[in-house]
Design a protein around this motif. Structure first.
Motif, mmCIF file in Angstrom:
data_model
loop_
_atom_site.group_PDB
_atom_site.id
_atom_site.type_symbol
_atom_site.label_atom_id
_atom_site.label_comp_id
_atom_site.label_asym_id
_atom_site.label_seq_id
_atom_site.Cartn_x
_atom_site.Cartn_y
_atom_site.Cartn_z
ATOM 1 N N VAL A 250 29.843 48.641 50.974
ATOM 2 C CA VAL A 250 29.817 47.329 50.909
ATOM 3 C C VAL A 250 28.911 46.719 51.926
ATOM 4 O O VAL A 250 28.629 46.866 52.964
ATOM 5 C CB VAL A 250 31.431 46.951 51.705
ATOM 6 N N ILE A 251 27.868 45.837 51.263
ATOM 7 C CA ILE A 251 26.902 45.359 52.031
ATOM 8 C C ILE A 251 27.516 44.293 52.662
ATOM 9 O O ILE A 251 26.936 43.846 53.938
ATOM 10 C CB ILE A 251 25.754 45.049 50.814
ATOM 11 N N ALA A 252 28.410 43.329 52.230
ATOM 12 C CA ALA A 252 29.014 42.375 52.829
ATOM 13 C C ALA A 252 30.003 41.681 52.168
ATOM 14 O O ALA A 252 30.404 42.117 51.100
ATOM 15 C CB ALA A 252 27.903 40.931 52.791
ATOM 16 N N ALA A 253 31.172 41.292 52.942
ATOM 17 C CA ALA A 253 32.202 40.776 52.546
ATOM 18 C C ALA A 253 32.850 39.577 53.386
ATOM 19 O O ALA A 253 32.925 39.867 54.498
ATOM 20 C CB ALA A 253 33.464 41.935 52.470
ATOM 21 N N THR A 254 33.180 38.655 52.599
ATOM 22 C CA THR A 254 34.128 37.637 53.476
ATOM 23 C C THR A 254 35.430 37.922 53.331
ATOM 24 O O THR A 254 36.115 38.847 52.727
ATOM 25 C CB THR A 254 33.889 36.289 52.577
ATOM 26 N N GLY B 204 14.318 43.581 43.229
ATOM 27 C CA GLY B 204 14.437 44.204 41.768
ATOM 28 C C GLY B 204 15.750 45.133 41.768
ATOM 29 O O GLY B 204 16.018 45.461 40.669
ATOM 30 N N GLY B 205 16.485 45.420 43.019
ATOM 31 C CA GLY B 205 17.656 46.196 42.726
ATOM 32 C C GLY B 205 18.741 45.546 41.937
ATOM 33 O O GLY B 205 18.736 44.359 41.843
ATOM 34 N N ALA B 206 19.950 46.375 41.588
ATOM 35 C CA ALA B 206 20.744 45.823 40.711
ATOM 36 C C ALA B 206 22.069 45.784 41.717
ATOM 37 O O ALA B 206 22.883 46.457 42.074
ATOM 38 C CB ALA B 206 21.329 46.853 39.500
ATOM 39 N N TYR B 207 22.450 44.350 42.051
ATOM 40 C CA TYR B 207 23.568 43.986 42.924
ATOM 41 C C TYR B 207 24.337 43.057 42.301
ATOM 42 O O TYR B 207 24.167 42.417 41.203
ATOM 43 C CB TYR B 207 22.860 43.423 44.138
ATOM 44 N N ARG B 208 25.702 43.093 42.623
ATOM 45 C CA ARG B 208 26.514 42.264 42.084
ATOM 46 C C ARG B 208 27.419 41.452 43.306
ATOM 47 O O ARG B 208 27.454 41.996 44.464
ATOM 48 C CB ARG B 208 27.781 43.052 41.335
ATOM 49 N N PHE B 209 27.752 40.307 43.187
ATOM 50 C CA PHE B 209 28.983 39.692 43.964
ATOM 51 C C PHE B 209 30.231 39.607 43.145
ATOM 52 O O PHE B 209 30.212 39.428 42.008
ATOM 53 C CB PHE B 209 28.445 38.311 44.596
ATOM 54 N N PHE B 210 31.276 39.743 43.806
ATOM 55 C CA PHE B 210 32.595 39.898 43.161
ATOM 56 C C PHE B 210 33.767 39.756 44.112
ATOM 57 O O PHE B 210 33.414 39.713 45.304
ATOM 58 C CB PHE B 210 32.705 41.360 42.474
ATOM 59 N N CYS B 211 35.003 39.433 43.349
ATOM 60 C CA CYS B 211 36.153 39.086 44.288
ATOM 61 C C CYS B 211 37.151 40.259 44.158
ATOM 62 O O CYS B 211 37.307 41.056 43.014
ATOM 63 C CB CYS B 211 36.797 37.999 43.597
ATOM 64 N N THR B 212 37.477 40.840 45.063
ATOM 65 C CA THR B 212 38.424 42.029 45.210
ATOM 66 C C THR B 212 39.950 41.922 44.988
ATOM 67 O O THR B 212 40.550 42.845 45.171
ATOM 68 C CB THR B 212 37.945 43.081 46.091
ATOM 69 N N THR C 143 48.639 33.671 46.818
ATOM 70 C CA THR C 143 48.817 33.376 45.113
ATOM 71 C C THR C 143 47.473 33.724 44.334
ATOM 72 O O THR C 143 47.448 34.183 43.386
ATOM 73 C CB THR C 143 49.539 31.985 44.830
ATOM 74 N N MET C 144 46.573 32.800 45.084
ATOM 75 C CA MET C 144 44.944 33.010 44.328
ATOM 76 C C MET C 144 44.178 32.942 45.517
ATOM 77 O O MET C 144 43.141 32.246 45.421
ATOM 78 C CB MET C 144 44.976 31.302 43.770
ATOM 79 N N GLY C 145 44.301 33.903 46.229
ATOM 80 C CA GLY C 145 43.207 34.285 47.269
ATOM 81 C C GLY C 145 41.965 34.896 46.860
ATOM 82 O O GLY C 145 42.032 35.714 45.600
ATOM 83 N N HIS C 146 40.701 34.345 47.403
ATOM 84 C CA HIS C 146 39.495 34.736 46.665
ATOM 85 C C HIS C 146 38.616 35.223 47.778
ATOM 86 O O HIS C 146 38.845 34.740 49.026
ATOM 87 C CB HIS C 146 38.757 33.678 46.008
ATOM 88 N N HIS D 205 41.393 40.164 39.738
ATOM 89 C CA HIS D 205 40.218 39.324 39.588
ATOM 90 C C HIS D 205 38.940 39.792 39.119
ATOM 91 O O HIS D 205 37.991 38.922 38.705
ATOM 92 C CB HIS D 205 40.175 38.480 41.008
ATOM 93 N N LEU D 206 38.836 40.903 39.428
ATOM 94 C CA LEU D 206 37.278 41.464 39.119
ATOM 95 C C LEU D 206 36.433 41.384 37.693
ATOM 96 O O LEU D 206 35.362 40.943 37.560
ATOM 97 C CB LEU D 206 36.999 42.955 39.413
#
Ligand code: CO
Length: 150
Positions: free
Chosen positions: A102-106, A127-135, A65-68, A139-140
Motif C-alpha cells: 500500500v503506497i497510500a490509503a485514506t 511511467g509506472g503502472a499504478y491504480r487508485f481503488f476502493c477496498t 452501508t456505503m463506505g468508501h 467495490h473494487l
C-alpha cells in the motif's frame, strides 16, 4: 450569439483537456452513494515532493452501508491489497495494517464526510503502472482508476 456559443464550447473543451492532462501533485476524487469515483484516470507529476489524496463522499448513506476509501498501489498488487483489506475489516478501513504494497490509503468515509492523506512523491516512478481503488468489499470492480505518473 453563435460566436458566444462557440467561445463557451471551446472554453469547456479546453478546461476538460487541461484537467485530464495537467500534471499536479494532488489526487482529488469525489464519490456518492454509488460505486463510482468521478474520475477514471488521474495524472500526477513525477517531480512531486509530496502527493496529497483527497476523497469527498457527497452521498448520504452511512459508512456502514456505503463506505468508501482511496487506496494507491501498483497495478499488479491491487487484488492482493483488496483481498487482505477485506479480511482486515472495517475497523482497519479495509486495509491490512502495515501492508507494504500500500503506497497510500485514506480511512473509510460515509456520506457527507471527507478524508485525505499524503505520501512522498518518491514512492511513484515515472511511467509506472499504478491504480487508485476502493477496498470496501465488493467495490473494487467498479471503483478503480488509473494513476498516471509523468
Ligand atoms: Co467504495
Amino acid at each position: 450569439m453563435r460566436a458566444l456559443f462557440l467561445a463557451i464550447t471551446l472554453a469547456i473543451a479546453a478546461s476538460a483537456f487541461g484537467s485530464a492532462h495537467a500534471a499536479s501533485c494532488s489526487i482529488d476524487l469525489k464519490v456518492g452513494d454509488t460505486m463510482g469515483y468521478d474520475q477514471h484516470s488521474v495524472t500526477v507529476g513525477s517531480a512531486c515532493t509530496e502527493v496529497t489524496v483527497r476523497l469527498a463522499h457527497t452521498g448520504h448513506l452511512p459508512v456502514q452501508t456505503m463506505g468508501h476509501n482511496v487506496v494507491i498501489g501498483a497495478a499488479d498488487a491491487v487484488q492482493g491489497i483488496a483481498q487482505d483489506g477485506a479480511q482486515a475489516g472495517p475497523a482497519a478501513n479495509y486495509v491490512k495494517p502495515g501492508d507494504p504494497r500500500v503506497i497510500a490509503a485514506t480511512k473509510l468515509v460515509g456520506g457527507g464526510q471527507s478524508t485525505g492523506t499524503s505520501f512522498p512523491g518518491s514512492a511513484l516512478k515515472s511511467g509506472g503502472a499504478y491504480r487508485f481503488f476502493c477496498t470496501s468489499p465488493g467495490h473494487l470492480a467498479q471503483m478503480t482508476g488509473q494513476l498516471v505518473v509523468q
